[in-house]
Design an enzyme around this catalytic site. Structure first.
Site, PDB file in Angstrom:
ATOM      1  CE1 TYR A 171       1.915  -5.260  -5.139  1.00  0.00           C
ATOM      2  CE2 TYR A 171       2.461  -2.928  -4.944  1.00  0.00           C
ATOM      3  CZ  TYR A 171       2.240  -4.157  -4.353  1.00  0.00           C
ATOM      4  OH  TYR A 171       2.339  -4.301  -2.988  1.00  0.00           O
ATOM      5  CE  LYS A 200      -1.356  -4.430  -4.225  1.00  0.00           C
ATOM      6  NZ  LYS A 200      -1.041  -4.590  -2.785  1.00  0.00           N
ATOM      7  CD  GLU A 227      -1.074  -0.199   5.124  1.00  0.00           C
ATOM      8  OE1 GLU A 227      -2.118  -0.704   4.697  1.00  0.00           O
ATOM      9  OE2 GLU A 227      -0.430   0.655   4.492  1.00  0.00           O
ATOM     10  CG  LEU A 259      -3.673  -1.342  -0.266  1.00  0.00           C
ATOM     11  CD1 LEU A 259      -3.400  -0.347  -1.380  1.00  0.00           C
ATOM     12  CD2 LEU A 259      -2.891  -2.629  -0.486  1.00  0.00           C
TER      13      LEU A 259
END
Length: 287
Positions: free
Chosen positions: A33, A151, A183, A207
């Site tokens: 996505y 992702k 993260e 990411l």
């Protein structure tokens, strides 16, 4: 009035959009996505999101949807049809449905990807109250898989992390692996020490944030010092300030880490300046 959404070539009222119960995004989280921000009716960092989407598809050996080359037109159409001034466009591609549940990937010749897009209206997105007060984060162990650079829609643990933060009276969580912050649950993490911006280097562990790339570029152009390396929660607690970046939060100051107040407990100057630069520069090139 319901939203108009996009599903496999059609613009439909949201209540009429349906996919198969055998779609692999539903059964296997076999999907990827992107989320693109909309400010003043225009798309922010669209090209970066499109390139990352293509990379995610390639990394999973997933076919591009037939409408891949029309994604900009589809985004713009949804923004117009739903009257979005400030908000988000969510895009999801799954491997599709092969007609039954199976762990093995279906033959690409026998299945077509499912492409879904919808908008979310977020008036005042750039003027979030949290950006003026800063947010509080807690640390949690990072127990996700090791291809976080893709992702995917595997978002259960990040969702759990958000709930852990909420239960602790905080706003978000930073995930920690082997003693170092990877993260946030839905953002990239940074600390600032002595005017130096420190953030984890790109790898499969985090990411590759589109907002991250833009913010670091703007920081360097503004003659700010950037060091891409891992940092610990103890370092974060002793930092002068901290912040996170994401497509929906832009640059969001962090004022507390695991109960330790950073600086004077208000958003730091570096985070505030980077947010201002990011929003100004992104609006100039929005499409």
């Amino acid at each position: 009035m319901s939203r108009i959404v996009y599903l496999n070539g059609e613009y439909l009222p949201e209540e009429e959009a349906k996919i198969s119960i055998f779609d692999r995004s539903f059964l296997m989280a076999d999907g990827v996505y992107e989320v693109t921000s909309v400010l003043d009716g225009k798309l922010i960092d669209f090209d970066g999101h499109a390139k990352r989407l293509e990379r995610s598809l390639n990394e999973l050996g997933m076919q591009k949807p037939q409408a891949f080359d029309d994604l900009l037109e589809i985004h713009r159409a949804l923004v117009e049809k739903n009257g979005i001034e400030d908000g988000l466009v969510y895009l999801q591609v799954s491997r599709g449905s092969a007609g039954d549940r199976d762990f093995a990937f279906p033959d690409p010749e026998q299945v077509k990807p499912t492409l879904v897009l919808f908008t979310q209206n977020k008036p005042g997105l750039a003027d979030s109250p949290a950006s003026k007060t800063g947010i509080k984060v807690i640390s949690i162990p990072d127990i996700r898989w090791h291809r976080r650079d893709i992702k995917t829609v595997q978002l259960l643990y990040p969702s759990m992390g958000k709930m852990m933060a909420k239960a602790a009276g905080a706003d978000d969580a930073w995930m920690v692996e082997d003693g170092f912050v990877t993260e946030g649950t839905s953002n990239n993490a940074y600390i600032v020490k002595g005017n130096k911006i420190i953030t984890r280097a790109l790898s499969n562990d985090i990411l590759h944030g589109i907002t991250r790339a833009a913010v670091l570029r703007f920081a360097r152009e503004a003659q700010m010092e950037v060091e891409e390396r891992s940092f610990t929660i103890d370092e974060a607690k002793k930092a002068d300030e901290a912040f996170v970046t994401s497509a929906s939060g832009f640059v969001m100051p962090v004022v507390e880490v695991d109960g330790a107040t950073l600086g004077d407990g208000t958003p730091g100057n570096v985070a505030k300046r980077l947010r201002e630069i990011y929003l100004d520069e992104s609006r100039k090139v929005a499409i």
